[in-house]
Scaffold this active site. Structure first.
Site, PDB file in Angstrom:
ATOM      1  N   ASN A 148       4.439  46.703  22.083  1.00  0.00           N
ATOM      2  CA  ASN A 148       3.853  48.009  21.787  1.00  0.00           C
ATOM      3  C   ASN A 148       4.191  48.447  20.370  1.00  0.00           C
ATOM      4  O   ASN A 148       5.180  48.009  19.788  1.00  0.00           O
ATOM      5  CB  ASN A 148       4.351  49.050  22.790  1.00  0.00           C
ATOM      6  CG  ASN A 148       3.818  48.789  24.187  1.00  0.00           C
ATOM      7  OD1 ASN A 148       2.676  48.389  24.353  1.00  0.00           O
ATOM      8  ND2 ASN A 148       4.646  48.996  25.188  1.00  0.00           N
ATOM      9  N   CYS A 149       3.369  49.334  19.862  1.00  0.00           N
ATOM     10  CA  CYS A 149       3.534  49.920  18.537  1.00  0.00           C
ATOM     11  C   CYS A 149       4.963  50.441  18.408  1.00  0.00           C
ATOM     12  O   CYS A 149       5.469  51.035  19.355  1.00  0.00           O
ATOM     13  CB  CYS A 149       2.523  51.051  18.391  1.00  0.00           C
ATOM     14  SG  CYS A 149       2.622  51.925  16.838  1.00  0.00           S
ATOM     15  N   PRO A 150       5.631  50.207  17.303  1.00  0.00           N
ATOM     16  CA  PRO A 150       5.152  49.578  16.066  1.00  0.00           C
ATOM     17  C   PRO A 150       5.539  48.108  15.936  1.00  0.00           C
ATOM     18  O   PRO A 150       5.455  47.550  14.856  1.00  0.00           O
ATOM     19  CB  PRO A 150       5.868  50.398  14.995  1.00  0.00           C
ATOM     20  CG  PRO A 150       7.222  50.653  15.612  1.00  0.00           C
ATOM     21  CD  PRO A 150       6.948  50.820  17.112  1.00  0.00           C
TER      22      PRO A 150
END
Length: 79
Positions: A17-19
């Site tokens: 998942n981001c980042p």
């Protein structure tokens, strides 16, 4: 689905998942020579915005991006 673009290195960031996809891509690009191409595979929907912005701000060229049913692929040429 695609005639794949040539690339010098590939980063599999699926499931992250981001980042994290962007951070891992930055680290991979740091190890590459100017003009080389990194292919990134990600499943995080936010990565589309992240990679477009990152390429623009960092001066790298986003050669191509694909969205294949929630799997995103990016080809970045290092500045």
């Amino acid at each position: 689905m695609t005639n794949t673009l040539a690339h010098d290195a590939e980063l599999d960031a699926t499931g992250l998942n981001c980042p994290l996809p962007l951070l891992k891509a930055k680290m991979a690009l740091n190890r590459m020579a100017s003009g080389q191409t990194l292919k990134v595979i990600a499943t995080d929907a936010g990565s589309q915005r992240d990679f477009r912005t990152f390429a623009r701000l960092a001066g790298h060229e986003l050669l191509r991006e694909e969205d294949d049913a929630g799997t995103y692929r990016y080809w970045l040429r290092k500045a």
